[in-house]
Design an enzyme around this catalytic site. Sequence first.
Site: not given
Length: 289
Positions: A82-83, A134, A210, A232
């Site tokens: 992620d990211h 993104e 989320g 997370s």
Amino acid sequence: MDLYSTTPMLKIAKANKHGIVAFNVHSFDSIFWVLEAAAELKSPVILQTTVGTIQSLGAKNIVEVAQAAAQHYQVPTGLHLDHCTDFEIIKDAIRAGYTSVMIDASMHPFAENVARTQRVVELATSLGVNVEAELGKVGGVEDDIIVDEADAEKADPEECRQFVAATGVPTLAPAIGTAHGIYKGKPEIDFERIAEIAKMVDVPLVLHGGSAVPEEDVRRCVALGMAKVNVSTELKNIYSEAIREHFAHDPDSLDPRAYLQKAKEAAKEMVKTKIRIVGSENTVAPLFA
């Protein structure tokens, strides 16, 4: 069982109008209890790590543990980075066996975001690895990526259409009002924007931030096309709080098997709750077909 590319996982979820939860894991044991919970509900699942977790545990080690856990629990499992802003780290993750990567170039101008995303898409999709990108800026903190609330920007639907067309990215994370971390108040999610973006692009959308989003809001996001829901902070917190509570009640009980079991059970219940919210319980059959 091999790890799954999240591209077909999320396409199936989108087509069947349910979501798949991506749970951030920060330790090897968390990989096992996330998959144990998913297996008990017969749900596909995505394990997700930050760059910091790779630096802590090692990409190859994470892949090997995830593969072993997926084989043990026999549940369709994706593994996502992620990211990530660094192309070399993305390459290393793909080489190690990650089945999905996120190139986060959202802090750059649109053209630069397109160029950086194209580079990753060209590398990853030829290998069957999913790519996520993104548009806009999701507020909050994710490892060393910090976006102040005042700097958060919602994604423009027309730019989303142009971005997907230009890059061929298989999954898109548009900023729509959520934030990383735990909310101080109710998140102001722009549902109309989600609906408009979903009409303009034909790829699964991703809901970042989320954790602690009200259940009804998550369900609505999924119904509008958010096929991947990231969780997370909320999961990390409940695991740690269970350990803290253990020592608050019994400070002399130092056996790790005692306090880690309590943490595992608390975290597993949250994993199951999130899976039920997105509607992925009993949905493994299409992936095994």
